[in-house]
Write a protein that holds these residues in place. Sequence first.
Motif, PDB file in Angstrom:
ATOM      1  N   MET A   1      11.014 -16.817  76.471  1.00 23.15           N
ATOM      2  CA  MET A   1      11.475 -15.469  76.789  1.00 23.15           C
ATOM      3  C   MET A   1      10.500 -14.762  77.732  1.00 23.15           C
ATOM      4  SD  MET A   1      12.980 -13.856  73.256  1.00 23.15           S
ATOM      5  CE  MET A   1      14.545 -14.368  72.555  1.00 23.15           C
TER       6      MET A   1
ATOM      7  N   VAL B   1      11.141  -8.728  78.130  1.00 29.44           N
ATOM      8  CA  VAL B   1      12.140  -9.274  79.043  1.00 29.44           C
ATOM      9  C   VAL B   1      13.402  -8.426  78.921  1.00 29.44           C
ATOM     10  CG1 VAL B   1      12.874 -10.971  77.301  1.00 29.44           C
ATOM     11  CG2 VAL B   1      13.453 -11.345  79.692  1.00 29.44           C
TER      12      VAL B   1
ATOM     13  N   VAL C   1      17.505 -11.827  80.092  1.00 28.84           N
ATOM     14  CA  VAL C   1      18.138 -12.575  79.006  1.00 28.84           C
ATOM     15  C   VAL C   1      19.568 -12.085  78.831  1.00 28.84           C
ATOM     16  CG1 VAL C   1      18.153 -12.964  76.508  1.00 28.84           C
ATOM     17  CG2 VAL C   1      16.015 -13.104  77.759  1.00 28.84           C
TER      18      VAL C   1
ATOM     19  N   GLU D   1      13.212  -9.263  69.623  1.00 30.08           N
ATOM     20  CA  GLU D   1      12.381 -10.324  70.194  1.00 30.08           C
ATOM     21  C   GLU D   1      12.298 -10.181  71.708  1.00 30.08           C
ATOM     22  OE1 GLU D   1      13.114 -13.750  66.747  1.00 30.08           O
ATOM     23  OE2 GLU D   1      14.174 -13.871  68.656  1.00 30.08           O
ATOM     24  N   CYS D   2      13.415  -9.823  72.345  1.00 29.02           N
ATOM     25  CA  CYS D   2      13.383  -9.594  73.792  1.00 29.02           C
ATOM     26  C   CYS D   2      12.462  -8.433  74.142  1.00 29.02           C
ATOM     27  CB  CYS D   2      14.789  -9.333  74.319  1.00 29.02           C
ATOM     28  SG  CYS D   2      15.903 -10.752  74.298  1.00 29.02           S
TER      29      CYS D   2
ATOM     30  N   MET E   1      17.462  -7.205  79.156  1.00 25.88           N
ATOM     31  CA  MET E   1      18.628  -7.850  78.540  1.00 25.88           C
ATOM     32  C   MET E   1      19.935  -7.396  79.166  1.00 25.88           C
ATOM     33  SD  MET E   1      17.573  -7.046  74.609  1.00 25.88           S
ATOM     34  CE  MET E   1      16.451  -5.717  75.037  1.00 25.88           C
TER      35      MET E   1
ATOM     36  N   CYS F   1      22.346 -12.121  75.981  1.00 26.69           N
ATOM     37  CA  CYS F   1      22.322 -12.380  74.546  1.00 26.69           C
ATOM     38  C   CYS F   1      23.325 -11.499  73.824  1.00 26.69           C
ATOM     39  CB  CYS F   1      20.920 -12.145  73.980  1.00 26.69           C
ATOM     40  SG  CYS F   1      20.287 -10.456  74.205  1.00 26.69           S
TER      41      CYS F   1
ATOM     42  N   THR G   1      17.443 -10.427  67.686  1.00 22.89           N
ATOM     43  CA  THR G   1      17.418 -10.991  69.042  1.00 22.89           C
ATOM     44  C   THR G   1      16.935  -9.961  70.053  1.00 22.89           C
ATOM     45  OG1 THR G   1      19.221 -12.527  68.538  1.00 22.89           O
ATOM     46  CG2 THR G   1      18.810 -12.049  70.853  1.00 22.89           C
ATOM     47  N   VAL G   2      17.492  -8.748  69.989  1.00 24.18           N
ATOM     48  CA  VAL G   2      17.086  -7.755  70.984  1.00 24.18           C
ATOM     49  C   VAL G   2      15.649  -7.318  70.758  1.00 24.18           C
ATOM     50  CG1 VAL G   2      19.475  -7.000  71.287  1.00 24.18           C
ATOM     51  CG2 VAL G   2      18.007  -5.758  69.695  1.00 24.18           C
TER      52      VAL G   2
END
Length: 419
Positions: free
Chosen positions: A293, A316, A299, A310-311, A318, A301, A307-308
């Motif tokens: 990532m 990074v 990303v 972690e981004c 999204m 996703c 998940t968001v």
Amino acid sequence: MHASVGSGHRSAANAIAQAFELMRDEQAAEPAESAQQPDVPHIPENLEVKVLDILDFGRIVFDGDKTASMFTGPTRPVYDLTWRYTFTGRLLWGGGTVWAHIMYPKFVEYVRNRPPAAIVCTHITAANVAVSARMLTGQHYPIVCVPTDYETEGLWPHLSSDLFCVATESMAETLRPRKVPEKRIRITGIPTRDDFRRTYDRAETRQRLDLPQDKRIVLALAGAYLPRPYVHFRNALDNLLPFLHTLGHSLHFVFVAGNDREYAEHLRTQCAELGISDNVTVLEYVEGMAALMAASDLVICKSGGLTVTECLCAQVPMILLGKAYGQEKANVRMLTSLGAAMHVTTWRELLDALRHVANNPDSVRAMLVNGSFLRRPNAARDIAAATLSLADAPKDESDPLYKKHFLHFYWGKKPAHVR
């Protein structure tokens, strides 16, 4: 404790467990240094950490993933009712023993035989069963609630929990009208694994994965395959493939298929037939997702809370793909209102968004700056530290927190956020 409904609740529970263990081991290795940090509680060397799935203790053991998929189909309006509508924002759940009586007597016996120092819950079912077990056994262990999305629904045990660890001030504004005292609210962020606290060498990661150094990497996270809505996510990517060549050569696409080898082969075959294999990399299960990532520029996703987050921690930007319901709708609204992400619902909108990104790289950098507002990579450690402090604190047995109820509904104040 978590419930195996999707992967996010389990990932958050594992992240907090990892934080407990790392903090314990670090304190044991450097006791003098740890003693000089007053905000870090003492951690006993014999601390034992268990990660439990509450669904394993049910009278009827069912597949949480399949059950979760039901709430994105025809029954979606029922699911949506628990998320910030005016009525369900005021008629609230305070806690009670009903959960254990009906479904989870095995967990009550587990707690009776192995009294915990504390229970941290990353799912509402886990939290409610922890409350039931505490009432029925007469114990006084603290219960810490950790919602894993960017809003809190009305079924958390609001009046029977020692602490809510939430992602944002906006979530705290939801809890206050629900009569959760200020001392029981802490803004920590959503917990992620320790990998997402680190920095990575982008060039080294790209070289290791055989990715180009001179292009912008667009990472598509397509590894989940629940019946709904992830099939639609993959269908959107399939429809996008024939148009990737129209985006020019500045973007390189990386599709992560996870443990689904059949889907990975499908992608590789499609890319070969379309003649775009040079501009696409298909990966299966990836060790070191945080590094991948961090080595990416964008990303694509789903809008799941973990998940968001972690981004955000990997820094990074999204593009959130797909229709959003319930908690995912709350996530989308939070991220897009801050300018930290773009949201599209169809493959055609995704193609337009990618064309915009290809032609306007500054828009991606703006999302990165805006996302820093929500970035809290130390969340898991902060939650672990708060839990340990509660476990060490003296308990007042007359505290209304420990009052026993079979059912406890109550009427809250006017919600801060409604729709």
